[in-house]
Design a protein around this motif. Structure first.
Motif, mmCIF file in Angstrom:
data_model
loop_
_atom_site.group_PDB
_atom_site.id
_atom_site.type_symbol
_atom_site.label_atom_id
_atom_site.label_comp_id
_atom_site.label_asym_id
_atom_site.label_seq_id
_atom_site.Cartn_x
_atom_site.Cartn_y
_atom_site.Cartn_z
ATOM 1 N N THR A 173 -19.457 -16.806 36.566
ATOM 2 C CA THR A 173 -20.339 -17.894 37.304
ATOM 3 C C THR A 173 -19.139 -18.841 37.999
ATOM 4 N N LYS A 174 -19.624 -19.849 38.735
ATOM 5 C CA LYS A 174 -18.540 -20.625 39.403
ATOM 6 C C LYS A 174 -17.771 -21.632 38.441
ATOM 7 N N ARG A 175 -18.845 -21.865 37.205
ATOM 8 C CA ARG A 175 -18.028 -22.873 36.276
ATOM 9 C C ARG A 175 -17.599 -22.513 34.902
ATOM 10 N N GLU A 176 -18.180 -21.220 34.705
ATOM 11 C CA GLU A 176 -17.831 -20.629 33.445
ATOM 12 C C GLU A 176 -17.616 -19.141 33.334
ATOM 13 N N LEU A 177 -17.244 -18.511 32.505
ATOM 14 C CA LEU A 177 -16.777 -17.059 32.064
ATOM 15 C C LEU A 177 -17.717 -16.694 31.085
ATOM 16 N N LEU A 178 -18.639 -15.715 31.210
ATOM 17 C CA LEU A 178 -19.389 -15.349 30.101
ATOM 18 C C LEU A 178 -19.362 -13.866 29.745
ATOM 19 N N VAL A 179 -19.542 -13.315 28.482
ATOM 20 C CA VAL A 179 -19.293 -11.909 28.086
ATOM 21 C C VAL A 179 -20.653 -11.535 27.296
ATOM 22 N N THR A 180 -21.104 -10.542 27.534
ATOM 23 C CA THR A 180 -22.188 -10.154 26.655
ATOM 24 C C THR A 180 -21.593 -9.525 25.533
ATOM 25 N N CYS A 181 -22.567 -9.744 24.054
ATOM 26 C CA CYS A 181 -22.235 -9.480 23.054
ATOM 27 C C CYS A 181 -23.208 -8.559 22.322
ATOM 28 N N GLY A 182 -23.141 -8.063 21.138
ATOM 29 C CA GLY A 182 -24.246 -7.407 20.578
ATOM 30 C C GLY A 182 -25.566 -8.340 20.376
ATOM 31 N N GLU A 183 -26.492 -7.857 19.914
ATOM 32 C CA GLU A 183 -27.929 -8.474 19.764
ATOM 33 C C GLU A 183 -28.428 -9.166 21.086
ATOM 34 N N SER A 184 -27.913 -8.594 22.053
ATOM 35 C CA SER A 184 -28.429 -9.223 23.369
ATOM 36 C C SER A 184 -28.031 -10.807 23.286
ATOM 37 N N SER A 185 -26.873 -11.114 22.926
ATOM 38 C CA SER A 185 -26.332 -12.568 23.083
ATOM 39 C C SER A 185 -25.255 -12.700 24.007
ATOM 40 N N VAL A 186 -24.967 -13.772 24.416
ATOM 41 C CA VAL A 186 -23.798 -14.153 25.311
ATOM 42 C C VAL A 186 -22.920 -15.058 24.912
ATOM 43 N N LEU A 187 -21.575 -15.136 25.141
ATOM 44 C CA LEU A 187 -20.539 -15.811 24.512
ATOM 45 C C LEU A 187 -19.742 -16.474 25.893
ATOM 46 N N ARG A 188 -19.495 -17.694 25.661
ATOM 47 C CA ARG A 188 -18.848 -18.317 26.973
ATOM 48 C C ARG A 188 -17.349 -18.257 26.513
ATOM 49 N N LEU A 189 -16.464 -17.804 27.132
ATOM 50 C CA LEU A 189 -14.840 -17.931 27.000
ATOM 51 C C LEU A 189 -14.302 -19.180 27.516
ATOM 52 N N ALA A 227 -29.701 -7.094 29.289
ATOM 53 C CA ALA A 227 -29.911 -5.689 29.737
ATOM 54 C C ALA A 227 -28.635 -5.145 30.136
ATOM 55 N N ALA A 228 -27.452 -6.063 30.041
ATOM 56 C CA ALA A 228 -26.022 -5.649 30.304
ATOM 57 C C ALA A 228 -25.169 -4.966 28.796
ATOM 58 N N ALA A 229 -24.614 -4.276 28.914
ATOM 59 C CA ALA A 229 -23.987 -3.465 27.662
ATOM 60 C C ALA A 229 -22.940 -4.759 27.238
ATOM 61 N N PRO A 230 -22.670 -4.468 26.082
ATOM 62 C CA PRO A 230 -21.605 -5.228 25.292
ATOM 63 C C PRO A 230 -20.262 -5.366 25.865
ATOM 64 N N GLY A 231 -19.743 -6.566 26.133
ATOM 65 C CA GLY A 231 -18.432 -6.605 26.715
ATOM 66 C C GLY A 231 -18.231 -6.676 28.085
ATOM 67 N N THR A 232 -19.665 -6.738 28.826
ATOM 68 C CA THR A 232 -19.678 -6.842 30.465
ATOM 69 C C THR A 232 -19.399 -8.379 30.670
ATOM 70 N N LEU A 233 -18.729 -8.607 31.749
ATOM 71 C CA LEU A 233 -18.258 -9.865 31.992
ATOM 72 C C LEU A 233 -19.245 -10.419 33.153
ATOM 73 N N ILE A 234 -19.719 -11.772 32.899
ATOM 74 C CA ILE A 234 -20.627 -12.645 33.816
ATOM 75 C C ILE A 234 -19.603 -13.670 34.244
ATOM 76 N N GLU A 288 -17.705 -5.143 35.572
ATOM 77 C CA GLU A 288 -16.688 -4.900 34.720
ATOM 78 C C GLU A 288 -16.899 -5.126 33.213
ATOM 79 N N ARG A 289 -15.918 -4.609 32.415
ATOM 80 C CA ARG A 289 -16.239 -4.861 30.685
ATOM 81 C C ARG A 289 -14.772 -4.915 30.128
ATOM 82 N N PHE A 290 -14.849 -5.651 29.122
ATOM 83 C CA PHE A 290 -14.002 -5.503 28.328
ATOM 84 C C PHE A 290 -13.726 -4.145 27.596
ATOM 85 N N GLY A 291 -12.484 -3.990 27.195
ATOM 86 C CA GLY A 291 -12.321 -2.575 26.596
ATOM 87 C C GLY A 291 -12.118 -2.728 25.129
#
Length: 142
Positions: free
Chosen positions: A97-113, A88-95, A139-142
Motif C-alpha cells: 500500500t502507499k503507507r505500508e508493506l504487508l505480507v500474508t502468513c499462515g492461518e489467513s493472517s497478515v503481517l506488516r513489515l 485468499a492470497a498464498a502465504p508470503g504474498t506481498l501486498i 510477488e512472493r517471498f521465497g
C-alpha cells in the motif's frame, strides 16, 4: 519489586545467609540460534513469525528471500486494519500500500513489515523498500 528483593537479599547475606546451589535436575541448554533456524516460513501463523523476528533481532536476524536475494526482517507487527483479499492470497504474498508493506502468513493472517534491511544496505521501512524495488502484483517471498 526488584529494589525490595535486593534489600532483602543484602540483609540476608549480612545476617549470615547460607546460599543453596541451584538443583541440576531439569536444566536444559538454550543454544544460540543459527542463520538457518531464523529463515522465515510464511506458512506459519503471524504470531509465530513476529516472535521469531523479535527473538532473532539483532543477531543473527530473521530473513527471507526475494528475487533470489536475502532480506532481513528487523521489525514486524500486525496491521491496524483488515486487509481485503489477503485471506485468499498464498502465504508470503506481498501486498504493497502507499503507507505500508504487508505480507500474508499462515492461518489467513497478515503481517506488516515495519523495518527491513537488504544485503549491503542500511535498515529502512518496509514501505520505502517496496517503493524502491517496485513490487509486482502477486510477488512472493521465497
Amino acid at each position: 519489586l526488584a529494589a525490595r528483593e535486593l534489600v532483602a537479599t543484602l540483609s540476608a547475606i549480612t545476617a549470615g545467609f547460607d546460599p543453596v546451589p541451584q538443583p541440576t535436575d531439569g536444566i536444559t541448554l538454550a543454544p544460540k540460534l543459527t542463520v538457518d533456524e531464523v529463515r522465515l516460513d510464511w506458512s506459519a501463523p503471524r504470531h509465530a513469525i513476529c516472535g521469531l523476528v523479535r527473538g532473532a533481532n539483532p543477531n543473527p536476524g530473521a530473513w527471507t528471500l526475494f528475487r533470489g536475494e536475502r532480506l532481513k526482517i528487523l521489525r514486524a507487527t500486525s496491521p491496524l486494519e483488515a486487509v481485503p483479499g489477503a485471506a485468499a492470497a498464498a502465504p508470503g504474498t506481498l501486498i504493497n500500500t502507499k503507507r505500508e508493506l504487508l505480507v500474508t502468513c499462515g492461518e489467513s493472517s497478515v503481517l506488516r513489515l515495519d523495518q527491513v534491511q537488504p544485503v549491503g544496505k542500511k535498515p529502512m521501512t518496509g514501505a520505502d523498500w517496496a517503493r524502491g524495488i517496485r513490487i509486482q502484483a502477486g510477488e512472493r517471498f521465497g
